[in-house]
Every structure is written in structure tokens, then in C-alpha cells.
Write a protein that holds these residues in place. Structure first.
Motif, PDB file in Angstrom:
ATOM      1  N   GLN A  33       9.819 -22.049  38.275  1.00 38.08           N
ATOM      2  CA  GLN A  33       9.094 -21.305  39.447  1.00 38.08           C
ATOM      3  C   GLN A  33       7.439 -21.707  39.079  1.00 38.08           C
ATOM      4  O   GLN A  33       7.288 -21.647  37.902  1.00 38.08           O
ATOM      5  N   HIS A  45       4.850 -15.431  44.362  1.00 40.50           N
ATOM      6  CA  HIS A  45       5.783 -16.755  44.032  1.00 40.50           C
ATOM      7  C   HIS A  45       5.085 -17.703  45.041  1.00 40.50           C
ATOM      8  O   HIS A  45       4.711 -17.691  46.098  1.00 40.50           O
TER       9      HIS A  45
ATOM     10  N   HIS B  29      16.722  -4.578  46.374  1.00 37.04           N
ATOM     11  CA  HIS B  29      16.700  -5.574  45.384  1.00 37.04           C
ATOM     12  C   HIS B  29      17.476  -4.557  44.086  1.00 37.04           C
ATOM     13  O   HIS B  29      17.362  -3.351  43.704  1.00 37.04           O
ATOM     14  N   SER B  94      10.889  -7.441  41.155  1.00 40.91           N
ATOM     15  CA  SER B  94      12.165  -7.190  41.427  1.00 40.91           C
ATOM     16  C   SER B  94      12.647  -8.369  42.215  1.00 40.91           C
ATOM     17  O   SER B  94      11.902  -9.329  42.676  1.00 40.91           O
ATOM     18  N   SER B  95      14.003  -8.599  42.170  1.00 43.85           N
ATOM     19  CA  SER B  95      14.631  -9.778  42.977  1.00 43.85           C
ATOM     20  C   SER B  95      15.993  -9.036  43.568  1.00 43.85           C
ATOM     21  O   SER B  95      16.332  -8.366  43.153  1.00 43.85           O
ATOM     22  N   ARG B  96      16.139 -10.093  44.478  1.00 42.71           N
ATOM     23  CA  ARG B  96      17.405  -9.529  45.300  1.00 42.71           C
ATOM     24  C   ARG B  96      18.902  -9.324  44.607  1.00 42.71           C
ATOM     25  O   ARG B  96      19.579  -8.346  44.650  1.00 42.71           O
ATOM     26  N   THR B 102      18.518 -17.250  39.668  1.00 43.53           N
ATOM     27  CA  THR B 102      17.738 -16.178  40.364  1.00 43.53           C
ATOM     28  C   THR B 102      16.470 -16.650  41.150  1.00 43.53           C
ATOM     29  O   THR B 102      16.095 -17.691  40.731  1.00 43.53           O
ATOM     30  N   GLU B 104      12.948 -15.971  43.543  1.00 40.77           N
ATOM     31  CA  GLU B 104      11.689 -15.641  43.362  1.00 40.77           C
ATOM     32  C   GLU B 104      11.698 -14.154  43.007  1.00 40.77           C
ATOM     33  O   GLU B 104      12.592 -13.303  43.472  1.00 40.77           O
ATOM     34  N   LEU B 105      10.808 -13.666  42.105  1.00 45.68           N
ATOM     35  CA  LEU B 105      10.420 -12.461  41.540  1.00 45.68           C
ATOM     36  C   LEU B 105       9.405 -11.992  42.621  1.00 45.68           C
ATOM     37  O   LEU B 105       8.365 -12.573  42.857  1.00 45.68           O
ATOM     38  N   PHE B 106       9.435 -10.630  43.066  1.00 45.41           N
ATOM     39  CA  PHE B 106       8.359 -10.111  43.860  1.00 45.41           C
ATOM     40  C   PHE B 106       7.543  -9.056  42.857  1.00 45.41           C
ATOM     41  O   PHE B 106       8.445  -8.303  42.457  1.00 45.41           O
TER      42      PHE B 106
END
Lengths: 111, 116
Positions: A33, A45, B29, B94-96, B102, B104-106
Motif C-alpha cells: 500500500q 491511504h 472496525h 483501524s481497519s475493518r 487486510t 487500507e488502514l485508517f
């Protein structure tokens, strides 16, 4: 360490030019990513490319992945001053519990 | 809220003190991550939660660092006997779902810790 390394460390270009950043990593990955970070802010992201993909596009972004060379590149076309930020690649491997971030490329787009 | 929320945004403390940093992830998440970022460096992994349990705490630098997520939502990173070298921005993401592949990370905006 799995940590990726971005290259170059810093890049300065004129508005309208294209910016290319590279990322190298050390072990097999599930996906890679790219994230962007404005000074003093959290990471955002940009794009994800899976290990079985070779190229991906999103708007002005183009990402390539070469798993044989363990490297990826991020191309930003027609850059804007607002693209000024640090850009990081992140990889996950194995169980995917950890995301390893590189050291980042600091991009400056001069208006 | 709509995004990952971290508090406090800035914390200045004295060497030897105890510090707690809070992270409120995106609702729903299940995966939550803590990272530490020093100036000019990329984020360094500390710990990953899947639900309430710490699935991977291999990044915690020593036993002065501890994190909890008792109800599978809010998480608290706890640092005992702070040292000047602990000064950094602590990022929560966090991620879902978490785990292999996995998405994207938020990330939150981070908590900047300064130890004097």
C-alpha cells in the motif's frame, strides 16, 4: 527487517511535472500500500496493490509492483502544489498482523 | 465519529511519569493498530488488536509499554516510567477486518508525546 525503503528520500519538482517514487522491501508480501502524510498529520491511504497484480491506477496515481525484484513504484502525474507531502509504502507479510512502513519520500511540488 | 479519534493530541510530561493515550477507532472496525513515529522516520509497528485481544504485541519496545482494548472498541496505550526516548508521535489506525490481506488502514491524527 521487513521494513521497506523509499527512494529518493526527497524529491522537488515543478507543478505539472510527474513525480516517481520507489519502494523496495525484503520478504514476500500479501499486498503493498501507499500512504500520504501531510506535515504533522495522520497518514491517508492512497492505493493498494495485491501481490498478484502488476499495475494499478487511481486518478493521477499509477502504482507498479515487481515481486521478483521486491519493488514498487508510485507515479503521480501532472503534480500539483497540494501534492506536497511525505509518501510511504507499507507492506504486510505472513499473517498480515503487521504493516511495515518505509522511511518515506518527501515530495515538494513548487507552484 | 466518522474517523479514528486520538486524544490527547499533545502531551508533555516529565521523565518518570505515567502516560495514557487513547484511540477511538471507526465504529465496526475489528482491527486496531498502534504505531510510533519519530521525526523524519516512517511509522514503527507497536501492537495489533483483533477484537479485544492483542494478536501481535511484538513491536512493543519493552515492558514499560502496555495496551488494552477491553470492549473491542476504544484502546488505551499506557507508558510507565516515561523516558526522553519515548518522545514521538503515537499513531492509531483501524481497519475493518485485519489479518492476511487486510485492506487500507485508517489513521488518526496522532498523539504527540514529549518527555522532558
Amino acid at each position: 527487517s521487513q521494513q521497506g525503503e523509499e527512494d529518493p528520500q526527497a524529491l522537488s519538482i515543478q507543478e505539472g511535472e510527474n513525480a516517481t517514487m520507489n519502494c523496495s522491501y525484503k520478504t514476500s508480501i500479501n499486498n503493498l500500500q501507499w500512504y500520504r502524510q501531510n506535515s504533522g498529520r495522520g497518514l491517508v491511504h492512497l492505493i493498494l496493490i495485491r501481490s498478484n497484480e502488476r499495475e494499478k491506477h487511481s486518478g493521477r496515481l499509477r502504482v507498479t509492483l515487481d515481486t521478483s525484484k521486491k519493488s514498487s513504484s508510485l507515479l503521480i502525474t501532472a503534480s500539483r502544489a497540494a501534492d506536497t507531502a511525505s509518501y510511504f509504502c507499507a507492506t504486510d507479510a505472513g499473517a498480515g498482523n503487521q504493516f511495515y512502513f518505509g522511511t518515506g519520500t518527501s515530495l515538494t511540488v513548487i507552484p | 465519529g466518522a474517523g479514528v479519534s486520538q486524544t490527547p493530541s499533545n502531551k508533555v510530561t516529565e521523565k518518570g511519569k505515567y502516560v495514557e493515550l487513547r484511540c477511538d477507532p471507526i465504529s465496526g472496525h475489528t482491527a486496531l493498530y498502534w504505531y510510533r513515529q519519530s521525526l523524519g522516520q516512517g511509522p514503527e509497528f507497536l501492537i495489533y488488536f483483533q477484537g479485544t485481544g492483542a494478536a501481535d504485541d511484538s513491536g512493543l519496545p519493552n515492558d514499560r509499554f502496555f495496551a488494552v482494548r477491553p470492549e473491542g472498541s476504544v484502546s488505551t496505550l499506557k507508558i510507565q516510567r516515561t523516558e526522553r526516548g519515548d518522545s514521538a508521535v503515537y499513531l492509531c489506525a483501524s481497519s475493518r477486518f485485519g489479518g492476511q490481506g487486510t485492506g487500507e488502514l485508517f489513521f488518526g491524527e496522532g498523539s504527540r508525546l514529549t518527555v522532558l
